[in-house]
Design a protein around this motif. Structure first.
Motif, PDB file in Angstrom:
ATOM      1  N   ASP A 183      27.085 -31.490 -13.732  1.00 13.28           N
ATOM      2  CA  ASP A 183      26.402 -32.780 -13.636  1.00 13.28           C
ATOM      3  C   ASP A 183      25.196 -32.675 -12.711  1.00 13.28           C
ATOM      4  N   TYR A 184      25.430 -32.040 -11.571  1.00 15.19           N
ATOM      5  CA  TYR A 184      24.347 -31.865 -10.611  1.00 15.19           C
ATOM      6  C   TYR A 184      23.195 -31.056 -11.217  1.00 15.19           C
ATOM      7  N   ALA A 185      23.523 -29.949 -11.880  1.00 16.74           N
ATOM      8  CA  ALA A 185      22.484 -29.084 -12.442  1.00 16.74           C
ATOM      9  C   ALA A 185      21.640 -29.827 -13.474  1.00 16.74           C
ATOM     10  N   LYS A 186      22.289 -30.634 -14.307  1.00 22.16           N
ATOM     11  CA  LYS A 186      21.551 -31.393 -15.322  1.00 22.16           C
ATOM     12  C   LYS A 186      20.605 -32.401 -14.668  1.00 22.16           C
ATOM     13  N   GLU A 187      21.094 -33.072 -13.627  1.00 20.45           N
ATOM     14  CA  GLU A 187      20.254 -34.049 -12.940  1.00 20.45           C
ATOM     15  C   GLU A 187      19.099 -33.382 -12.207  1.00 20.45           C
ATOM     16  N   SER A 188      19.364 -32.221 -11.612  1.00 27.01           N
ATOM     17  CA  SER A 188      18.297 -31.503 -10.917  1.00 27.01           C
ATOM     18  C   SER A 188      17.220 -31.058 -11.900  1.00 27.01           C
ATOM     19  N   ALA A 189      17.652 -30.568 -13.054  1.00 28.26           N
ATOM     20  CA  ALA A 189      16.694 -30.160 -14.091  1.00 28.26           C
ATOM     21  C   ALA A 189      15.843 -31.344 -14.544  1.00 28.26           C
ATOM     22  N   ARG A 190      16.482 -32.508 -14.662  1.00 28.38           N
ATOM     23  CA  ARG A 190      15.743 -33.708 -15.095  1.00 28.38           C
ATOM     24  C   ARG A 190      14.733 -34.136 -14.037  1.00 28.38           C
ATOM     25  N   HIS A 191      15.153 -34.134 -12.761  1.00 31.03           N
ATOM     26  CA  HIS A 191      14.264 -34.544 -11.678  1.00 31.03           C
ATOM     27  C   HIS A 191      13.081 -33.578 -11.510  1.00 31.03           C
ATOM     28  N   MET A 192      13.343 -32.283 -11.678  1.00 33.74           N
ATOM     29  CA  MET A 192      12.306 -31.278 -11.462  1.00 33.74           C
ATOM     30  C   MET A 192      11.554 -30.928 -12.749  1.00 33.74           C
ATOM     31  N   LYS A 193      11.924 -31.631 -13.842  1.00 35.80           N
ATOM     32  CA  LYS A 193      11.283 -31.389 -15.148  1.00 35.80           C
ATOM     33  C   LYS A 193      11.352 -29.911 -15.528  1.00 35.80           C
ATOM     34  N   ALA A 194      12.525 -29.330 -15.330  1.00 41.18           N
ATOM     35  CA  ALA A 194      12.727 -27.911 -15.613  1.00 41.18           C
ATOM     36  C   ALA A 194      12.688 -27.643 -17.114  1.00 41.18           C
ATOM     37  N   LYS A 195      12.133 -26.520 -17.477  1.00 38.36           N
ATOM     38  CA  LYS A 195      12.104 -26.102 -18.875  1.00 38.36           C
ATOM     39  C   LYS A 195      13.342 -25.239 -19.130  1.00 38.36           C
ATOM     40  N   ILE A 196      14.224 -25.734 -19.975  1.00 38.92           N
ATOM     41  CA  ILE A 196      15.481 -25.056 -20.248  1.00 38.92           C
ATOM     42  C   ILE A 196      15.336 -24.202 -21.509  1.00 38.92           C
ATOM     43  N   SER A 197      15.651 -22.925 -21.387  1.00 38.49           N
ATOM     44  CA  SER A 197      15.567 -22.023 -22.529  1.00 38.49           C
ATOM     45  C   SER A 197      16.701 -22.297 -23.513  1.00 38.49           C
ATOM     46  N   ASN A 198      16.420 -22.114 -24.792  1.00 38.60           N
ATOM     47  CA  ASN A 198      17.455 -22.283 -25.815  1.00 38.60           C
ATOM     48  C   ASN A 198      18.457 -21.140 -25.788  1.00 38.60           C
TER      49      ASN A 198
END
Length: 335
Positions: free
Chosen positions: A172-187
């Motif tokens: 949950d934390y990782a998903k929220e951090s990615a959203r806040h930091m606008k991280a580009k997630i690889s497929n």
């Protein structure tokens, strides 16, 4: 089950205020937990991540790690009389990521920073085994930032959540951090080889090529894409000079990158772009490029680097035009 917390600091006075470590949350000093409790600590890539018993200690105090704690937090630890004990001290400074959980009930508390924009996040836990007392805080280190009169500054965003198990909490934390930091997630999950834990500072260009050939021969089905050369490829094994390799890489990085590219790998390099060793040419030739302390001297980041040739370490001032040129030159070379 998670909430987001951040603090707004306003200087309502007529003078500058110097900010150090600012705690967003603290526990009560009487909080208790059993010694069976486990803790996950991640320094954010600074030096360590893993799970340990609450009664042990995360590896933070050896060598230079202890120095990275803000002075205000060190004083709290010393006041509690735990700075010299063998167990019970856990800090995730730099990244500020932690989770405490009971392995029997799986109940979990996640306390981790979501953003990493301006201040260094720090989550610290202190456990006194005899009384089973747990005390902790989450704070931002503004490292001497001068807040002007009638101005304000906002802390990094902290994630606080209670979960039924540690894995769902950290996910949950990782998903929220990615959203806040606008991280580009690889497929696809990036897969590669890292030189550090197998070779440390003994790594050579021959070792790198041997590992790359072995991966292609023995593990073709895993689609390895990256070869990451960690600390130990650069000039004299020091920080602050990244446009020259040491004697263990006689052909240079560009040559090695081409060799790996022909084998289907992308090269990766460990660098600490803003750190400057006292043994680097830039320290001797351009000390004006460095961040200064209140007395106008180069600001000391660490009195002793963890790896040979050790020495003191300073930091580039990214606002100085000369330092900016140096950074640009370095990145253009590595590109």
């Amino acid at each position: 089950p998670g909430v987001f917390l951040k603090m707004e600091i306003i200087n309502k006075s007529s003078i500058d205020i110097i900010l150090g470590s600012v705690h967003i949350v603290e526990t009560e000093r009487g909080l208790t937990t059993g010694k069976e409790t486990k803790i996950f600590v991640d320094s954010g890539g600074a030096w360590w991540a893993g799970v340990v018993d609450i009664t042990s200690s995360s590896p933070l105090k050896d060598d230079w790690q202890w120095q990275f704690l803000p002075d205000e937090d060190k004083n709290i630890i010393k006041e509690m009389g735990v700075e010299n004990i063998k167990g019970g001290l856990h800090s995730s400074n730099s990244g500020g990521i932690s989770a405490i959980y009971n392995p029997k009930t799986r109940n979990t508390l996640v306390v981790s920073f979501l953003t990493f924009n301006r201040a260094t996040g720090n989550v610290t836990w202190i456990y006194k085994e005899g009384k089973e007392i747990l005390y902790g805080w989450a704070g931002c280190d503004f490292a001497g930032f001068q807040l002007k009169p009638h101005k304000k500054i906002i802390s990094e965003t902290l994630f606080l959540g209670f979960y039924d198990d540690p894995f769902s909490g950290l996910e949950d934390y990782a998903k929220e951090s990615a959203r806040h930091m606008k991280a580009k997630i690889s497929n696809t999950i990036p897969l590669g080889w890292n030189s550090w834990y197998g070779h440390y500072l003994s790594i050579t260009e021959e070792d790198v090529l041997t590992a790359a050939k072995l991966i292609r021969k023995k593990f073709p089905e895993y689609n390895f894409s990256y070869i990451q050369i960690d600390h130990g490829w650069q000039y004299k094994n020091i920080c602050g000079y990244w446009i020259e390799t040491n004697e263990r890489f006689p052909h240079g990085i560009e040559w090695l990158a081409r060799k790996l590219d022909r084998m289907g790998f992308t090269i990766g390099l460990w660098i600490a772009l803003f750190l400057v060793s006292e043994y680097s040419p830039i320290f001797k030739e351009h000390p004006e490029y460095l961040i200064k302390d209140s007395k106008g001297n180069p600001y000391l980041v660490s009195s002793r680097w963890s790896w040979p040739p050790y020495g003191r370490v300073y930091c580039l001032d990214p606002t100085h035009p000369g330092a900016q040129r140096f950074i640009k030159k370095t990145l253009e070379y590595l590109k």
